[in-house]
Write a protein that holds these residues in place. Structure first.
Motif, PDB file in Angstrom:
ATOM      1  N   TYR A 150       0.775  -1.093   0.023  1.00  0.00           N
ATOM      2  CA  TYR A 150       0.026  -0.065  -0.143  1.00  0.00           C
ATOM      3  C   TYR A 150       0.737   1.249  -0.048  1.00  0.00           C
ATOM      4  CZ  TYR A 150      -4.140   2.542   0.766  1.00  0.00           C
ATOM      5  OH  TYR A 150      -5.353   3.546   0.733  1.00  0.00           O
ATOM      6  N   ARG A 151       1.990   1.127   0.627  1.00  0.00           N
ATOM      7  CA  ARG A 151       2.876   2.670   0.524  1.00  0.00           C
ATOM      8  C   ARG A 151       3.406   2.959  -0.814  1.00  0.00           C
ATOM      9  NH1 ARG A 151       7.024  -0.090   4.893  1.00  0.00           N
ATOM     10  NH2 ARG A 151       6.625  -1.919   3.555  1.00  0.00           N
ATOM     11  N   TYR A 152       3.553   1.719  -1.751  1.00  0.00           N
ATOM     12  CA  TYR A 152       4.098   2.320  -2.940  1.00  0.00           C
ATOM     13  C   TYR A 152       3.123   2.375  -4.256  1.00  0.00           C
ATOM     14  CZ  TYR A 152       7.782   0.867   0.189  1.00  0.00           C
ATOM     15  OH  TYR A 152       8.785   0.754   1.210  1.00  0.00           O
ATOM     16  N   ARG A 153       1.894   2.032  -3.936  1.00  0.00           N
ATOM     17  CA  ARG A 153       0.824   2.172  -5.042  1.00  0.00           C
ATOM     18  C   ARG A 153       0.950   3.448  -5.657  1.00  0.00           C
ATOM     19  NH1 ARG A 153      -4.113  -1.261  -2.360  1.00  0.00           N
ATOM     20  NH2 ARG A 153      -3.098  -3.010  -1.893  1.00  0.00           N
ATOM     21  N   GLY A 154       1.225   4.615  -5.236  1.00  0.00           N
ATOM     22  CA  GLY A 154       1.226   5.800  -5.940  1.00  0.00           C
ATOM     23  C   GLY A 154       2.216   5.913  -7.007  1.00  0.00           C
ATOM     24  N   SER A 155       3.402   5.069  -6.807  1.00  0.00           N
ATOM     25  CA  SER A 155       4.292   5.240  -7.750  1.00  0.00           C
ATOM     26  C   SER A 155       4.425   4.085  -8.781  1.00  0.00           C
ATOM     27  CB  SER A 155       5.697   5.167  -7.209  1.00  0.00           C
ATOM     28  OG  SER A 155       5.947   4.003  -6.430  1.00  0.00           O
ATOM     29  N   ILE A 156       3.526   3.431  -8.732  1.00  0.00           N
ATOM     30  CA  ILE A 156       3.318   2.112  -9.841  1.00  0.00           C
ATOM     31  C   ILE A 156       1.984   2.279 -10.461  1.00  0.00           C
ATOM     32  CG2 ILE A 156       2.912  -0.452  -9.801  1.00  0.00           C
ATOM     33  CD1 ILE A 156       5.172  -0.601  -7.521  1.00  0.00           C
ATOM     34  N   ASP A 157       2.033   1.784 -11.963  1.00  0.00           N
ATOM     35  CA  ASP A 157       0.718   1.619 -12.853  1.00  0.00           C
ATOM     36  C   ASP A 157       0.943   0.576 -13.636  1.00  0.00           C
ATOM     37  OD1 ASP A 157       2.187   2.669 -14.848  1.00  0.00           O
ATOM     38  OD2 ASP A 157       1.560   4.749 -14.335  1.00  0.00           O
ATOM     39  N   ARG A 158       0.128   0.506 -14.492  1.00  0.00           N
ATOM     40  CA  ARG A 158       0.006  -0.612 -15.565  1.00  0.00           C
ATOM     41  C   ARG A 158       1.166  -0.694 -16.547  1.00  0.00           C
ATOM     42  NH1 ARG A 158      -4.002  -4.135 -15.934  1.00  0.00           N
ATOM     43  NH2 ARG A 158      -3.599  -4.657 -17.917  1.00  0.00           N
ATOM     44  N   GLU A 159       1.857   0.452 -16.549  1.00  0.00           N
ATOM     45  CA  GLU A 159       3.007   0.557 -17.399  1.00  0.00           C
ATOM     46  C   GLU A 159       4.385   0.123 -16.705  1.00  0.00           C
ATOM     47  OE1 GLU A 159       2.344   1.061 -20.643  1.00  0.00           O
ATOM     48  OE2 GLU A 159       0.032   1.211 -19.883  1.00  0.00           O
ATOM     49  N   THR A 160       4.325   0.198 -15.428  1.00  0.00           N
ATOM     50  CA  THR A 160       5.581  -0.198 -14.644  1.00  0.00           C
ATOM     51  C   THR A 160       5.891  -1.467 -15.079  1.00  0.00           C
ATOM     52  OG1 THR A 160       4.621   1.321 -12.842  1.00  0.00           O
ATOM     53  CG2 THR A 160       6.458  -0.563 -12.319  1.00  0.00           C
ATOM     54  N   PRO A 161       7.095  -1.533 -15.264  1.00  0.00           N
ATOM     55  CA  PRO A 161       7.923  -3.068 -15.555  1.00  0.00           C
ATOM     56  C   PRO A 161       7.502  -4.139 -14.680  1.00  0.00           C
ATOM     57  CG  PRO A 161       9.664  -1.144 -15.934  1.00  0.00           C
ATOM     58  CD  PRO A 161       8.249  -0.700 -15.268  1.00  0.00           C
ATOM     59  N   ILE A 162       7.235  -5.243 -15.018  1.00  0.00           N
ATOM     60  CA  ILE A 162       6.702  -6.245 -14.035  1.00  0.00           C
ATOM     61  C   ILE A 162       7.777  -6.643 -13.259  1.00  0.00           C
ATOM     62  CG2 ILE A 162       6.092  -8.628 -13.939  1.00  0.00           C
ATOM     63  CD1 ILE A 162       4.365  -8.346 -16.312  1.00  0.00           C
ATOM     64  N   GLU A 163       9.109  -6.333 -13.391  1.00  0.00           N
ATOM     65  CA  GLU A 163       9.973  -6.811 -12.411  1.00  0.00           C
ATOM     66  C   GLU A 163      10.272  -6.057 -11.435  1.00  0.00           C
ATOM     67  OE1 GLU A 163      13.496  -9.185 -12.469  1.00  0.00           O
ATOM     68  OE2 GLU A 163      13.047 -10.030 -14.542  1.00  0.00           O
ATOM     69  N   PHE A 164       9.779  -4.647 -11.691  1.00  0.00           N
ATOM     70  CA  PHE A 164       9.666  -3.654 -10.397  1.00  0.00           C
ATOM     71  C   PHE A 164       8.912  -3.866  -9.708  1.00  0.00           C
ATOM     72  CE2 PHE A 164       8.815   0.513  -8.639  1.00  0.00           C
ATOM     73  CZ  PHE A 164       9.859   1.015  -8.371  1.00  0.00           C
ATOM     74  N   ALA A 165       7.305  -3.974 -10.519  1.00  0.00           N
ATOM     75  CA  ALA A 165       6.230  -4.250  -9.670  1.00  0.00           C
ATOM     76  C   ALA A 165       6.302  -5.390  -8.644  1.00  0.00           C
ATOM     77  CB  ALA A 165       5.117  -4.574 -10.569  1.00  0.00           C
ATOM     78  N   PHE A 166       7.114  -6.579  -9.152  1.00  0.00           N
ATOM     79  CA  PHE A 166       7.348  -7.535  -8.228  1.00  0.00           C
ATOM     80  C   PHE A 166       7.982  -7.522  -7.020  1.00  0.00           C
ATOM     81  CE2 PHE A 166       9.709 -11.211  -6.922  1.00  0.00           C
ATOM     82  CZ  PHE A 166       8.869 -12.585  -6.806  1.00  0.00           C
ATOM     83  N   GLU A 167       9.131  -6.663  -6.980  1.00  0.00           N
ATOM     84  CA  GLU A 167       9.759  -6.429  -5.837  1.00  0.00           C
ATOM     85  C   GLU A 167       9.060  -5.524  -4.911  1.00  0.00           C
ATOM     86  OE1 GLU A 167      12.632  -7.604  -5.004  1.00  0.00           O
ATOM     87  OE2 GLU A 167      12.977  -8.260  -6.962  1.00  0.00           O
ATOM     88  N   HIS A 168       7.636  -4.964  -5.227  1.00  0.00           N
ATOM     89  CA  HIS A 168       6.904  -4.000  -4.418  1.00  0.00           C
ATOM     90  C   HIS A 168       5.463  -4.806  -3.996  1.00  0.00           C
ATOM     91  CE1 HIS A 168      10.155  -1.275  -5.764  1.00  0.00           C
ATOM     92  NE2 HIS A 168       9.801  -0.634  -4.683  1.00  0.00           N
ATOM     93  N   LEU A 169       5.270  -6.071  -4.332  1.00  0.00           N
ATOM     94  CA  LEU A 169       4.267  -6.912  -3.894  1.00  0.00           C
ATOM     95  C   LEU A 169       4.000  -6.757  -2.511  1.00  0.00           C
ATOM     96  CD1 LEU A 169       4.628  -9.647  -6.404  1.00  0.00           C
ATOM     97  CD2 LEU A 169       2.985  -8.153  -6.578  1.00  0.00           C
ATOM     98  N   TYR A 170       2.911  -6.951  -2.152  1.00  0.00           N
ATOM     99  CA  TYR A 170       2.713  -6.538  -0.386  1.00  0.00           C
ATOM    100  C   TYR A 170       3.363  -7.643   0.214  1.00  0.00           C
ATOM    101  CZ  TYR A 170      -0.656 -10.732  -0.231  1.00  0.00           C
ATOM    102  OH  TYR A 170      -1.100 -11.869  -0.045  1.00  0.00           O
ATOM    103  N   TRP A 171       3.340  -9.087  -0.068  1.00  0.00           N
ATOM    104  CA  TRP A 171       4.194  -9.859   0.604  1.00  0.00           C
ATOM    105  C   TRP A 171       5.697  -9.938   0.576  1.00  0.00           C
ATOM    106  CZ3 TRP A 171       6.993 -12.660  -2.990  1.00  0.00           C
ATOM    107  CH2 TRP A 171       6.358 -12.967  -4.221  1.00  0.00           C
ATOM    108  N   GLN A 172       6.200  -8.984  -0.216  1.00  0.00           N
ATOM    109  CA  GLN A 172       7.573  -8.847  -0.042  1.00  0.00           C
ATOM    110  C   GLN A 172       7.955  -8.165   1.316  1.00  0.00           C
ATOM    111  OE1 GLN A 172      10.538  -9.125  -2.169  1.00  0.00           O
ATOM    112  NE2 GLN A 172       9.224  -9.945  -3.961  1.00  0.00           N
ATOM    113  N   ALA A 173       6.869  -7.445   1.841  1.00  0.00           N
ATOM    114  CA  ALA A 173       6.987  -6.862   3.053  1.00  0.00           C
ATOM    115  C   ALA A 173       7.458  -7.663   4.462  1.00  0.00           C
ATOM    116  CB  ALA A 173       6.222  -5.787   3.609  1.00  0.00           C
ATOM    117  N   ALA A 174       6.939  -8.988   4.068  1.00  0.00           N
ATOM    118  CA  ALA A 174       7.294 -10.021   5.033  1.00  0.00           C
ATOM    119  C   ALA A 174       8.657 -10.574   5.073  1.00  0.00           C
ATOM    120  CB  ALA A 174       6.192 -11.028   4.883  1.00  0.00           C
ATOM    121  N   GLY A 175       9.521 -10.392   4.197  1.00  0.00           N
ATOM    122  CA  GLY A 175      10.629 -10.966   4.169  1.00  0.00           C
ATOM    123  C   GLY A 175      11.908 -10.134   3.487  1.00  0.00           C
ATOM    124  N   LYS A 176      11.606  -8.570   3.504  1.00  0.00           N
ATOM    125  CA  LYS A 176      12.618  -7.611   3.063  1.00  0.00           C
ATOM    126  C   LYS A 176      12.663  -6.441   3.901  1.00  0.00           C
ATOM    127  CE  LYS A 176      12.340  -6.484  -1.614  1.00  0.00           C
ATOM    128  NZ  LYS A 176      11.963  -5.613  -2.639  1.00  0.00           N
TER     129      LYS A 176
END
Length: 311
Positions: free
Chosen positions: A161-187
């Motif tokens: 939720y903290r990073y949704r303002g900087s990501i949209d459908r045009e964002t590269p998928i690898e970058f979006a992957f690094e900011h998925l909500y469950w990344q916060a559980a291990g990063k």
């Protein structure tokens, strides 16, 4: 030899079937003379299925834990099977869409009610002993559950939720992957350092995840809904099914899971209160923190503001 009209019609259909693949019907039929009759245990592969439970300890309740999670994974596979039918259905109709969604919701309803097996079906002392042998493995590492999320909604709704303002459908998928909500559980986002739990998870599944994210970018359940004619998008039964699915997965099921974790990890008075994988499990699991919502446009402003808040 007397052949009924019905038998003759069937033989003609069989003949057409094998002609279509350039096979000799007589050969296929003769093969049936030597085929063994099917049995329940062969069809279900019962012996193989029942051989997959391997304990790491001598504690009896570990077997309950293993089998319960294996059943979960089988149910996840059933869910993905239904989701694939929605996503790849051409010219999807409201009735089919709604019926398949309710199938999926029933699977999650079953998962939700089944948590009583975990909550009341294991001795706390046994669980707190055998769970130490599971470290650093975690239910967080269920790849099928992540595929279910990718198949359900646009990636933006799975971003921390903290990073949704900087990501949209045009964002590269690898970058979006690094900011998925469950990344916060291990990063650690300050240092970028990933836990062993997350590193191993990505080593095994990251390629699969990225491919699935790309594949379902335009055919996930939310996109299939948005591709319907405008009048169909207002169908009350379909909207009800969409909302039921969203609420069941992202609030009801998650809260039941959290409740069981609290009983064993937080309230048992045993252990250090940490998850086996080392995640900040309370914030990772609770929907009010990460606000996992598949179809936010189908909820009112008040419902969104109070998502996951206990009443």
């Amino acid at each position: 030899m007397n052949i009924t009209d019905h038998s003759e019609a069937i033989l003609k259909e069989i003949d057409l079937k094998y002609q279509a693949i350039n096979q000799k019907t007589d050969t296929q039929l003769e093969g049936l003379l030597w085929a063994k009759p099917i049995t329940y245990w062969d069809y279900i592969q019962t012996d193989g299925l029942l051989s997959l439970q391997t304990q790491r300890t001598t504690l009896p309740d570990e077997m309950v834990f293993i089998m319960y999670h294996q059943v979960n994974e089988l149910i996840f596979k059933m869910i993905l099977w239904e989701m694939n039918q929605i996503s790849y259905c051409q010219d999807i109709q409201i009735g089919f869409f709604t019926e398949r969604l309710m199938r999926i919701s029933r699977y999650f309803d079953m998962l939700t009610t089944s948590f009583s097996i975990m909550e009341d079906g294991m001795e706390v002392d046994q669980y707190m002993k055998f769970r130490n042998t599971l470290t650093p493995a975690s239910g967080f590492q269920s790849a099928q559950y992540r595929l279910i999320e990718f198949s359900s909604t646009d990636l933006i709704n799975l971003i921390d939720y903290r990073y949704r303002g900087s990501i949209d459908r045009e964002t590269p998928i690898e970058f979006a992957f690094e900011h998925l909500y469950w990344q916060a559980a291990g990063k650690d986002y300050h240092t970028g350092k990933k836990s062993f739990l997350l590193e191993e998870f990505e080593r095994k599944y990251k390629g699969l995840f990225l491919n699935h994210m790309k594949e379902y970018n335009t055919i996930n359940i939310w996109q299939k809904f948005k591709q319907l004619p405008e009048a169909d998008q207002k169908n009350p039964e379909l909207i009800k099914a969409m909302r039921h699915y969203d609420h069941t997965v992202n609030i009801t099921w998650v809260m039941q899971h959290l409740q069981v974790a609290i009983k064993y990890i937080d309230q048992s008075g045993k252990g250090d209160g940490e998850a086996t994988g080392g995640s900040d499990w309370k914030k990772y699991m609770h929907p009010k923190y990460q606000r996992r919502i598949f179809f936010p446009e189908l909820w009112s402003a008040d419902e969104l503001a109070n998502w996951g808040v206990e009443k």
